[in-house]
Design a protein around this motif. Sequence first.
Motif, PDB file in Angstrom:
ATOM      1  N   MET A   1       6.489  11.542 -60.116  1.00 48.12           N
ATOM      2  CA  MET A   1       7.787  10.941 -59.869  1.00 48.12           C
ATOM      3  C   MET A   1       8.920  11.832 -60.390  1.00 48.12           C
ATOM      4  N   ASN A   2       8.730  12.478 -61.557  1.00 49.83           N
ATOM      5  CA  ASN A   2       9.767  13.347 -62.095  1.00 49.83           C
ATOM      6  C   ASN A   2      10.068  14.517 -61.177  1.00 49.83           C
ATOM      7  N   GLN A   3       9.042  15.065 -60.510  1.00 51.61           N
ATOM      8  CA  GLN A   3       9.260  16.172 -59.573  1.00 51.61           C
ATOM      9  C   GLN A   3      10.122  15.716 -58.397  1.00 51.61           C
ATOM     10  N   GLU A   4       9.862  14.512 -57.902  1.00 47.65           N
ATOM     11  CA  GLU A   4      10.665  13.974 -56.805  1.00 47.65           C
ATOM     12  C   GLU A   4      12.113  13.764 -57.239  1.00 47.65           C
ATOM     13  N   LEU A   5      12.301  13.248 -58.448  1.00 49.59           N
ATOM     14  CA  LEU A   5      13.663  13.049 -58.952  1.00 49.59           C
ATOM     15  C   LEU A   5      14.376  14.387 -59.139  1.00 49.59           C
TER      16      LEU A   5
END
Length: 138
Positions: A1-5
Motif C-alpha cells: 500500500m505504501n508503494q501505491e501511495l
Amino acid sequence: MNQELAELAASGATALVSAMGTDLWNEARRLMSGVIARAHGSRRRELSAALERGSTATRGAVDAAAVDFWTEALFQLLDRNPALAQDVIALATLRTEQRPDVVVQVNSATGSGEVFAVQHGDQHFASGLRSRDREERP
C-alpha cells in the motif's frame, strides 16, 4: 500500500508543479487547496504558504526541487489520511485530461556543439557555410 501511495503522491506532485505558470494552475491550486484543507495545524499553514509561493521554474519547465517537496508532502498527507486518494487522483489526472500535449524536452550539447530546439512551431535552416565554419576550415 505504501508503494501505491508513493506513486500517487509523485503523480499528484508532478501534475501540480507542471501546472504552475500554465492555464491549468488555477484548477490545480484549487484541487491542492482542498487536499491541504484536510491537513492539521501548522502543516496546513506551511503547505498553504508553499502553494501560494508556487515555483520559480519558467512556464513549461518542471522544478525538480518543487516536485520533491510536494511528493513528500502528499505522501505524508496520504499516509495519515488514505481517504485523500480520490482528491489526489483528480489532481494527478488533471494534466492528462485537459492537457494531453505536455511534452518534456531535454537538450544538451558539449564541447563546441550547438542545440537548435523548437517546442511548438517550425524551425527553418539556411543553406551554405556559416562564417564560423569558414574560419575553422583550413
